[in-house]
Design an enzyme around this catalytic site. Structure first.
Site, PDB file in Angstrom:
ATOM      1  N   GLU A 121      82.235  48.209  25.992  1.00 22.94           N
ATOM      2  CA  GLU A 121      81.292  47.160  25.553  1.00 22.94           C
ATOM      3  C   GLU A 121      81.355  45.928  26.465  1.00 22.94           C
ATOM      4  OE1 GLU A 121      79.186  48.037  23.506  1.00 22.94           O
ATOM      5  OE2 GLU A 121      80.053  49.383  22.005  1.00 22.94           O
ATOM      6  N   HIS A 133      84.811  42.003  18.879  1.00 24.67           N
ATOM      7  CA  HIS A 133      83.986  43.019  18.207  1.00 24.67           C
ATOM      8  C   HIS A 133      84.884  43.884  17.341  1.00 24.67           C
ATOM      9  CE1 HIS A 133      81.467  46.449  17.408  1.00 24.67           C
ATOM     10  NE2 HIS A 133      82.178  47.254  18.179  1.00 24.67           N
ATOM     11  N   HIS A 193      84.871  46.821  13.614  1.00 18.82           N
ATOM     12  CA  HIS A 193      84.126  47.665  12.672  1.00 18.82           C
ATOM     13  C   HIS A 193      84.509  47.273  11.245  1.00 18.82           C
ATOM     14  CE1 HIS A 193      84.012  50.906  16.110  1.00 18.82           C
ATOM     15  NE2 HIS A 193      83.322  49.832  16.394  1.00 18.82           N
ATOM     16  N   GLU A 214      82.090  28.782   0.638  1.00 22.23           N
ATOM     17  CA  GLU A 214      82.386  28.189   1.946  1.00 22.23           C
ATOM     18  C   GLU A 214      81.636  28.825   3.118  1.00 22.23           C
ATOM     19  OE1 GLU A 214      86.038  26.274   2.418  1.00 22.23           O
ATOM     20  OE2 GLU A 214      85.207  25.392   0.603  1.00 22.23           O
TER      21      GLU A 214
HETATM   22  P1  13P Z   1      86.052  50.860  23.481  1.00 26.91           P
HETATM   23  O1  13P Z   1      87.206  51.760  23.120  1.00 26.91           O
HETATM   24  O2  13P Z   1      85.394  51.278  24.772  1.00 26.91           O
HETATM   25  O3  13P Z   1      86.455  49.397  23.466  1.00 26.91           O
HETATM   26  O4  13P Z   1      84.923  51.048  22.374  1.00 26.91           O
HETATM   27  C1  13P Z   1      85.182  50.832  21.027  1.00 26.91           C
HETATM   28  C2  13P Z   1      83.986  50.368  20.277  1.00 26.91           C
HETATM   29  O5  13P Z   1      84.144  49.754  19.250  1.00 26.91           O
HETATM   30  C3  13P Z   1      82.632  50.663  20.804  1.00 26.91           C
HETATM   31  O6  13P Z   1      81.650  49.933  20.133  1.00 26.91           O
HETATM   32 ZN    ZN Z   2      82.293  49.361  18.140  1.00 27.65          ZN
END
Ligand code: 13P
Ligand code: ZN
Length: 276
Positions: free
Chosen positions: A119, A142, A144, A172
């Site tokens: 990314e 980033h 999940h 908040e």
């Molecule tokens: P990477 O392992 O390349 O960082 O990718 C993980 C990810 O969350 C892709 O969106």
């Molecule tokens: Zn991801």
């Protein structure tokens, strides 16, 4: 990997180690999910690393001249956040963008021949946009985060509706992210296209939701960026709890109350969300 363990004394590497550990413990980063990039001042890097010793130089598919000469700690592609503290020099790297913005040098890390996150386009393009807004900007993160992903299945994906619901879930929230959240359509991850689209949203806000995938956050410090994502994830968790409740939502924070809150805390809510 022939590590000298010097990384355990590098404060900015330590910060990434701590963040990845905390994010994994939050359940936001299964397997290799998630990535972080951290812009570090050259003088700070030089205190710990011999930057004249380039380990490898790799091409960039997208030009980032605006970042020429800048140094970043970046998590490795395919690496597990769970494992970063065990072997930071394998799971992380420090890179320097070339003068023409078309390649980067690895000056530390990726010790097993690895490379930065897939990314990287989204990270670099977002850094460029956030630095235009705030020269103190440093972090792109980033992950999940579970409830944010869940919410993108059941909630309207319009940015204004998504932002308003998040603001209503915990008092908040509006104070923490008055600019709201950007929401992209679904994209193939790891592409220049998702990178460009993410950075476009980063012009106006520091949080970008990727439906059925996760979230991007931007900030000046690791704590602040982590805190932003943590706050959105908490609000999304409350939403997932209450929206599936068989009694339904009986009351929420009204637009007038959100407006009073913004006034009390001296923040300006992004236009078009509150109707007062
Ligand atoms: P990477 O392992 O390349 O960082 O990718 C993980 C990810 O969350 C892709 O969106
Ligand atoms: Zn991801």
């Amino acid at each position: 990997m022939g590590t000298t363990n010097i990384e355990y004394n590098i404060p900015f590497v330590q910060e990434v180690m701590e963040a990845t550990r905390n994010m994994w413990e939050m359940g936001w980063d299964e397997r290799n999910g998630g990535n972080i990039s951290y812009l570090v001042d050259e003088a700070e890097v030089k205190k710990y690393i011999d930057v004249t010793k380039v380990k490898r130089t790799l091409p960039l598919e997208f030009p980032v001249k605006e970042l020429a000469g800048k140094y970043f700690v970046v998590t490795g592609t395919g690496k597990y956040f769970k494992n970063v503290t065990l072997a930071p020099d394998v799971n992380l790297g420090i890179i320097r963008v070339a003068a023409d913005g078309m390649s980067f040098d690895i000056v530390w890390g990726y010790a097993d021949g690895g490379r930065p996150t897939s990314e990287l386009a989204a990270h670099f393009m977002s850094h460029i946009e956030r630095l235009k807004k705030d020269p103190q900007h440093r972090i792109i993160m980033h992950c999940h985060s579970t409830n944010v992903i869940a919410m993108t299945f059941v909630h309207d994906l319009s940015e204004k509706a998504f932002t308003k619901t998040l603001w209503q879930m915990c008092t908040e929230c509006l104070v923490v992210f008055p600019d709201g959240v950007g929401v992209l359509p679904w994209f193939v991850p790891g592409t220049n296209e998702i990178g460009r689209a993410t950075a476009e949203k980063m012009k106006d806000c520091r949080l970008v939701v990727w439906p059925q995938h996760g979230i991007f956050g931007a900030g000046t410090t690791m704590d602040e960026t982590f805190g932003l994502i943590e706050t959105v994830e908490k609000a999304a968790e409350v939403y997932m709890l209450v929206s599936s409740h068989r009694e339904g939502i009986k009351q929420t924070i009204t637009d007038q109350e959100l407006t009073d809150l913004a006034k009390a805390f001296g923040v300006t809510p992004v236009a078009g969300v509150l109707k007062v």
